[in-house]
Design a protein around this motif. Structure first.
Motif, mmCIF file in Angstrom:
data_model
loop_
_atom_site.group_PDB
_atom_site.id
_atom_site.type_symbol
_atom_site.label_atom_id
_atom_site.label_comp_id
_atom_site.label_asym_id
_atom_site.label_seq_id
_atom_site.Cartn_x
_atom_site.Cartn_y
_atom_site.Cartn_z
ATOM 1 N N THR A 1 0.824 -1.203 0.000
ATOM 2 C CA THR A 1 0.000 0.000 0.000
ATOM 3 C C THR A 1 0.863 1.260 0.000
ATOM 4 O O THR A 1 0.573 2.238 -0.708
ATOM 5 C CB THR A 1 -0.933 0.007 1.214
ATOM 6 O OG1 THR A 1 -1.674 -1.213 1.262
ATOM 7 C CG2 THR A 1 -1.904 1.166 1.157
ATOM 8 N N SER A 2 1.944 1.247 0.777
ATOM 9 C CA SER A 2 2.844 2.406 0.837
ATOM 10 C C SER A 2 3.557 2.632 -0.488
ATOM 11 O O SER A 2 3.761 3.780 -0.905
ATOM 12 C CB SER A 2 3.872 2.204 1.955
ATOM 13 O OG SER A 2 3.243 1.992 3.195
ATOM 14 N N THR B 1 4.504 6.294 -4.990
ATOM 15 C CA THR B 1 4.865 6.485 -6.398
ATOM 16 C C THR B 1 3.704 6.923 -7.266
ATOM 17 O O THR B 1 3.922 7.467 -8.352
ATOM 18 C CB THR B 1 5.423 5.176 -6.973
ATOM 19 O OG1 THR B 1 4.414 4.149 -6.879
ATOM 20 C CG2 THR B 1 6.670 4.740 -6.226
ATOM 21 N N GLN B 2 2.451 6.681 -6.827
ATOM 22 C CA GLN B 2 1.272 6.964 -7.658
ATOM 23 C C GLN B 2 1.353 6.208 -8.975
ATOM 24 O O GLN B 2 1.009 6.730 -10.039
ATOM 25 C CB GLN B 2 1.142 8.465 -7.915
ATOM 26 C CG GLN B 2 1.183 9.334 -6.663
ATOM 27 C CD GLN B 2 -0.102 9.285 -5.857
ATOM 28 O OE1 GLN B 2 -1.152 9.683 -6.325
ATOM 29 N NE2 GLN B 2 -0.016 8.795 -4.632
ATOM 30 N N GLY C 1 -3.687 1.758 -3.373
ATOM 31 C CA GLY C 1 -2.977 2.794 -2.635
ATOM 32 C C GLY C 1 -2.501 3.933 -3.513
ATOM 33 O O GLY C 1 -2.324 5.060 -3.037
ATOM 34 N N SER C 2 -2.312 3.672 -4.813
ATOM 35 C CA SER C 2 -1.786 4.708 -5.703
ATOM 36 C C SER C 2 -2.782 5.832 -5.958
ATOM 37 O O SER C 2 -2.403 6.891 -6.442
ATOM 38 C CB SER C 2 -1.374 4.082 -7.042
ATOM 39 O OG SER C 2 -2.512 3.659 -7.780
ATOM 40 N N TYR C 3 -4.046 5.609 -5.648
ATOM 41 C CA TYR C 3 -5.054 6.654 -5.827
ATOM 42 C C TYR C 3 -5.248 7.477 -4.558
ATOM 43 O O TYR C 3 -6.143 8.318 -4.507
ATOM 44 C CB TYR C 3 -6.383 6.032 -6.255
ATOM 45 C CG TYR C 3 -6.351 5.469 -7.661
ATOM 46 C CD1 TYR C 3 -6.303 6.313 -8.762
ATOM 47 C CD2 TYR C 3 -6.364 4.104 -7.895
ATOM 48 C CE1 TYR C 3 -6.262 5.815 -10.050
ATOM 49 C CE2 TYR C 3 -6.330 3.591 -9.179
ATOM 50 C CZ TYR C 3 -6.283 4.450 -10.258
ATOM 51 O OH TYR C 3 -6.233 3.954 -11.537
#
Length: 575
Positions: free
Chosen positions: A67-68, A73-74, A213-215
């Motif tokens: 998730t991190s 990095t998105q 997680g990237s959002y």
């Protein structure tokens, strides 16, 4: 014509959307039909010991790690590795292959659930008897959206739990579900099944958590979110066990048979044992509708996320081509069509044989364990556990517990590696209903599907090492170096550089030179204050000049002598 505009990647509209999407993904069918069966089969309450060991050493650390990575990095499941550790990019490709197989098999389960749901509105439930056209002569019966799909199953589960606990024989089922048998802890297979359950139910190793997680916005507290979501996942599994085995205890009492003869694993529990038990209740249609709606919504959430993960990962690979109006929809349509065509073979008379082949080999625990071994090693040692600590602290303002660092460096890769090796050594060929042995070509096909995801990790490593210019040490150094876009991941001495609130890295500032301290100056003597009672005499008034007196002007021809130069003052001595 103007150039087509590239669309923004976007973010979650609210934190609630993120939490519900992740909860809907990790809480799936495995919590309902796999965990309860594994628990009673492998020692009841004693099974919770290896389960919790894998939760602490692998489940939660990898959940937080993935998730991190995405939030920092998105990026999607593949490009995230290209940004952080290019040498390990094959992990991203392997995870997408596993998700591809999952997208092929999962809708088949939803189709079964929809079929059962439709027949749940019948006056007499078809599975309540063995007089239907599909039965044999045997005496025994055959063995937006996230706000709804993520929350409604919990309502259904609560209803079924309350109803199950009020049935006669329910407590016998609960006792059978949780009664501890410590002798099972000596069986390595029990530990393997506990580990496989964690890796499946936590959705780790395949990039799902990375994409979700990237959002998130950069400063979201993913550390706290991950801990609560992991707790929700495990608690749901335990509660689902009470709901399932209370009903199975009722069924065993009605049939006057032991519970182990009515409890089955996997699809058999959800589509054979539990529906039969429901058919024995008053108002069976009501409980059947509740149960199969819950199954459908649990599966839909997982399927939605799997499609989103694949779409995001592919689009992030080619953003200039695919991140344009209408192209994402076309790609999604094409992907769904390919999956649909692949699923047709699973709805034939022999479709269950093909389904089990995919489920046992293509989406099995060994594939995910292999990917997690590489993932833990790449991020714990090549990228660096300390870097991840700095990143999480910068995003959340909280430094994670020191135990996570030990897990990323030692416990998680070690436990994953041992589990993977044991799963290979203890391999048992697939059988259908414990008696049908597949032909050799089917086993070969199964292993090819399993290797198709695992082999991508070393294959991508070799391709990158062969194509990057420079000597071998230079290539390795380049492929292990994160992208310069992410300053907290760069190699440099001293403390890592923080990000400002605008998302841009702050410029590095040269440290100030050390200044010698000033010498101590003698203390100034205290000056006596002016007495407050002393009166100050006022200025005397100046008498004006008489009016008759005139001031003679200065003659114009008179030169004014310049002032004599003041002699230079010696500079003060240095203090």
């Amino acid at each position: 014509m103007g150039e087509v505009k590239i669309e923004e990647r976007g973010q979650w509209a609210s934190k609630t959307e993120f939490l519900l999407a992740v909860a809907g993904n990790v809480v799936g069918l495995g919590n309902v039909w796999r965990f309860p069966y594994l628990c009673y089969k492998n020692g009841g309450g004693a099974f919770l010991v290896p389960y919790m060991v894998f939760v602490v050493t692998c489940g939660v650390p990898l959940f937080l790690l993935e998730t991190s990575m995405g939030q920092y990095t998105q990026e999607g499941g593949i490009t995230v590795w290209r940004k952080l550790c290019p040498l390990a990019e094959g992990i991203g490709y392997g995870g997408q292959v596993v998700l591809l197989y999952s997208c092929i098999t999962y809708p088949v389960i939803l189709t079964w659930a929809l079929f059962y749901l439709i027949f749940s509105f019948s006056y007499e439930l078809p599975w309540a008897s063995c007089t239907n056209y599909w039965n044999t002569d045997s005496e025994r019966c055959p063995s937006q959206v996230v706000y709804v799909t993520a929350t409604f199953p919990y309502l259904m589960l609560l209803i079924l739990l309350i109803r199950g606990l009020t049935l006669p024989g329910a407590m016998n089922g609960v006792v059978y579900y949780l009664y501890p048998e410590p002798s099972h802890l000596l069986d390595p297979q029990v530990w393997m099944e506990a580990g496989a359950q964690i890796f499946f139910s936590y959705s780790i190793g395949v990039g799902s958590l990375t994409v979700l997680g990237s959002y998130n916005p950069y400063y979201n507290n993913c550390y706290r979110d991950c801990l609560w979501l992991c707790l929700l996942n495990s608690c749901t599994s335990v509660v689902a066990g009470f709901a399932v085995f209370s009903v199975l205890g009722f069924m065993a009492e009605m049939q006057n048979t032991p519970i182990d003869q009515v409890a089955e694993s996997g699809p058999g529990l959800a589509f054979v044992a539990y529906p039969q038990a429901i058919a024995m209740m008053p108002l069976p249609q009501l409980w059947a509708v509740c149960f199969f709606i819950m199954i459908i919504l649990l599966g839909l959430d997982t399927q939605f996320v799997a499609l989103e993960v694949v779409m995001t990962s592919v689009i992030d690979l080619f953003p200039k081509v695919l991140r344009k109006a209408g192209r994402r929809e076309l790609l999604l349509l094409l992907f769904c069509f390919v999956c649909f065509c692949s699923q047709l073979v699973m709805v034939t008379e022999g479709g269950m044989f093909v389904f089990q082949l995919f489920d046992y080999y293509a989406c099995n625990g060994a594939c995910i364990l292999c990917l997690c071994v590489f993932e833990a090693f790449a991020l714990g040692w090549i990228f660096g556990a300390e870097r991840m600590y700095d990143i999480i602290e910068d995003m959340t303002g909280v430094r994670p517990n020191w135990f996570f660092k030990q897990c990323w460096r030692y416990l998680t890769p070690l436990v994953s590696l041992v589990s993977f090796i044991y799963s290979m050594v203890d391999y048992q060929p697939l059988t259908f209903n414990r008696w049908y042995v597949y032909p050799t070509w089917a086993y070969t096909l199964g292993w090819l599907m399993a290797l198709s995801s695992m082999i991508l990790v070393p294959a991508v490593m070799l391709i990158k090492l062969a194509t990057v210019p420079g000597t071998l040490p230079q290539r390795l150094r380049h492929l292990c170096q994160p992208a310069a876009k992410y300053p907290l991941a760069l190699d440099r001495e001293g403390e890592p550089m923080a990000w400002d609130r605008g998302g841009e890295p702050l410029r590095e500032v040269e440290p100030l030179r050390e200044v010698e301290p000033l010498r101590e100056v003698e203390q100034i003597r205290e000056v006596e204050p002016l007495a407050l009672d002393r009166e100050v005499e006022p200025f005397r008034e100046v008498e004006p000049l008489p009016e008759d007196r005139k001031v003679e002007p200065l003659p114009k021809d008179r030169e004014v002598e310049p002032l004599a130069h003041v002699r230079e003052v010696e500079p003060l001595r240095e203090v």
